[in-house]
Design an enzyme around this catalytic site. Structure first.
Site, PDB file in Angstrom:
ATOM      1  CG  HIS A 193      30.107  42.159  41.334  1.00 43.08           C
ATOM      2  ND1 HIS A 193      29.140  43.133  41.464  1.00 43.08           N
ATOM      3  CD2 HIS A 193      29.714  41.139  42.143  1.00 43.08           C
ATOM      4  CE1 HIS A 193      28.202  42.727  42.300  1.00 43.08           C
ATOM      5  NE2 HIS A 193      28.541  41.526  42.741  1.00 43.08           N
ATOM      6  N   PRO A 194      34.815  41.071  40.116  1.00 43.69           N
ATOM      7  CG  PRO A 194      36.476  39.564  40.785  1.00 43.69           C
ATOM      8  CD  PRO A 194      35.182  40.182  41.233  1.00 43.69           C
TER       9      PRO A 194
END
Length: 626
Positions: free
Chosen positions: A565-566
């Site tokens: 989940h950057p």
């Protein structure tokens, strides 16, 4: 007029020449065609033609060029993922606006991977496939010890639909507190009361418990639903409630307690924003979509974005934007394009000999969740995806869109908890995910993710074909910050991605608090009634006393996994905030007519960024068209 370069065949070049003998010759179309042929004429003589006269110099390029591309658009959107699909659909609702949507990957339909994209239970098989960018982390110093060379694969979607085409389809917004924190830290106008209408606008909620909620509706594009539960769902609720946690509804105002997971699955199939938004918009005359188009830079003149340059079939094209260029290429793609365009930290640009347009902290502040799986063996039957996928299961899915293949790997419930009792936070710092299966059953997938071979043969083999559940402890708001840097001026080269997982020791402490919660859950009477026992001691940490702080630190560093989940590599903030890249209207600072609209602008990570990314795109469209 802007030149557009192509490479038609020799036969087509001859046809063009005969067709255009009586026409005034002005501009170049392609290197291996007769020189000075224009892309547009008032009249064309002959059976074959390059294009017809349309507003804004619309052209149809030859066989092996992007079709229907114009020389100029009002808006150019880079990336047809979660945000880009929403933007393209919303902006093109105005028939007066010409929109170009560029995607580096190919279409999501009518290809070998399509069944894997649409079938929820097959999502993880897309990793390391042709629809994956195949990124890897830089070797980590404090985490990922269970991976080869301490490097993990970072799946990102390279296809229409983006990473939404291969993720777990979980819909989880994040509580009101996190968005109010955005507002307090400089992203003015992004508090929960401001963003709630855009969350609501996007959803078609099929969750009965939320049918009367003022935060949801039942007529938006994105279906939000729950999955068919197993008998273990009640066990998870009873166990956590016996410890004092409340039962809540995910995506309601209360964000601490246990809730049933909500997903973006419609009729047993994955629902991406490409399917929910873009499919309806594809037939519009004012929207052009070009796939397999790798954007190499934003064209900037006098600190104003005027267009983009992209590569198609090894040929460079340039297209103008009369209003704005919008980057929606994701937390890895958008900063990379900004770097290549001369926007980023001055020193990095100098080192790569890229002329500096704007000295901004692009690529800094990279945030990602980090998690640790705890296996719990039980004496009741649980999902075993590999061994259970028989003909009956396949038929059940293809004829009824139900069963194991319509699920998301056994994930059933979330427990949100705040472990800091001395300084309570307005939002939880941990998420525990209850999965009714042993999550490491697929050794092939473990190898694709770059897990260490010895661990696969030993530790991960312990759970193969056994009944058990997995409780994943996820750090929701890590204090560790990483970065993304450009590796080369070649747009085909992968960037250097260093999340610096667990570089802040507080993150390890918080994960350890989560493991303590897991242990207390296992010890509850209802969990003991199904024979719940924690996995055995990990021999790789045998130098430390079992259950001691050093043991769990070793365990966490070994079995830590990326959250995938950057966010925050183009952080949104106040204009005078030296740590921000875009302002509160998502405009790149010091450059006109250029915005970033994707998860890279998050000031702070949310629970599952996909839901908030849809919200950001909805709000961005409103800001742009205002």
């Amino acid at each position: 007029m802007l030149n557009i370069l192509g490479s038609p065949s020799a036969e087509m070049c001859i046809i063009w020449l005969w067709s255009l003998l009586l026409i005034t010759i002005l501009n170049t179309v392609a290197q291996d065609c007769p020189e000075y042929i224009r892309t547009q004429y008032d009249y064309i003589i002959g059976k074959y033609y390059i294009g017809i006269r349309l507003p804004r110099a619309s052209i149809t390029l030859a066989q092996d060029c992007p079709e229907y591309i114009r020389t100029q658009y009002d808006y150019i959107i880079v990336g047809a993922g979660t945000a880009g699909s929403v933007l393209a659909a919303r902006l093109s609702e105005d028939p007066r606006v010409q929109v170009l949507l560029l995607e580096a990957g190919d279409k999501e339909t009518d290809r070998p991977e399509t069944p894997f994209i649409t079938t929820p239970g097959l999502a993880k098989q897309l990793r390391n496939s042709s629809v994956d960018w195949k990124y890897f982390t830089h070797p980590q110093e404090n985490a990922l010890f269970g991976y080869r060379n301490k490097q993990a694969a970072l799946p990102r979607g390279k296809v229409i639909g983006g990473t939404f085409a291969l993720n777990d389809m979980i819909y989880q917004r994040g509580g009101p507190g996190i968005f109010d924190e955005w507002d307090k830290k400089g992203a003015k106008g992004w508090g929960f009361k401001h963003v709630a209408p855009y969350f609501r606008k996007s959803v078609d909620t099929k969750v009965i418990e939320l049918s009367k909620s003022d935060l949801h509706r039942s007529c938006g594009p994105m279906t939000v639903s729950t999955l068919q539960p197993t008998s273990l769902l009640n066990v998870y609720f009873n166990a956590t409630q016996s410890l004092g946690y409340d039962a809540i509804n995910c995506n309601e105002k209360e964000d601490q307690g246990i809730c049933r997971i909500q997903t973006n699955i419609r009729g047993g199939e994955r629902l991406t924003t490409a399917k929910a938004y873009l499919n309806e918009a594809r037939g519009r005359q004012n929207l052009n979509i070009v796939t397999k188009a790798l954007v190499s830079r934003v064209l900037i003149s006098r600190r104003q974005a005027v267009g983009i340059e992209f590569i198609f079939s090894n040929v460079s094209f340039q297209v103008l934007a009369s209003n704005e260029v919008i980057l929606s290429a994701g937390s890895y793609g958008s900063p990379k394009i900004l770097f290549l365009s001369g926007i980023g930290p001055r020193e990095q640009l100098y080192n790569l000999q890229i002329p500096v347009i704007a000295d901004l902290p692009v690529g800094e502040n990279l945030q990602d969740h980090i998690s640790v799986d705890i296996r719990v063996f039980v004496n009741v039957s649980t999902m075993k995806p590999n061994s259970n996928l028989d003909r009956l299961m396949i038929d059940q899915y293809f004829y009824q869109r139900k069963g194991l293949m319509a699920s998301i790997g056994g994930s059933e419930a979330f427990l949100f908890a705040n472990t800091n009792k001395t300084r309570p936070s307005p939002y939880p710092d941990l998420q525990l995910t209850f999965k009714s299966t042993i999550a490491d059953h697929d050794h092939k997938l473990l190898r694709v993710m770059n897990k260490d071979d010895e661990l696969i043969k030993s530790w991960y083999s312990l759970g193969k074909k056994k009944d058990g559940i997995t409780i994943t402890v996820k750090l929701l708001h890590p204090k560790s910050r990483g970065h993304l840097k450009l590796n080369s001026t070649d747009p085909n080269e992968m960037p250097i991605i260093d999340p610096k997982y667990l570089s802040n020791v507080e993150d390890i402490k918080t994960l350890y608090e989560g493991i303590k919660i897991v242990k207390s859950i296992i010890e509850t009477p209802i969990m003991q009634s199904i024979g719940a026992t924690m996995e055995p001691t990990f021999k790789g940490c045998k130098e430390f006393k079992f259950d001691s702080d050093p043991y769990w630190k070793c365990y966490i560093q070994t079995f830590s996994d990326p959250g995938h989940h950057p966010v925050s590599t183009c952080k949104m903030g106040a204009f005078n905030d030296v740590r921000s890249v875009v302002d509160n209207k998502l405009r790149v600072k010091d450059v006109f007519n250029l915005r970033v609209v994707d998860a890279s602008v998050f000031p702070e990570i949310t629970d599952h960024p996909n839901a908030a990314t849809i919200m950001i795109a909805e709000r961005a469209a409103a800001l742009i068209l205002k």
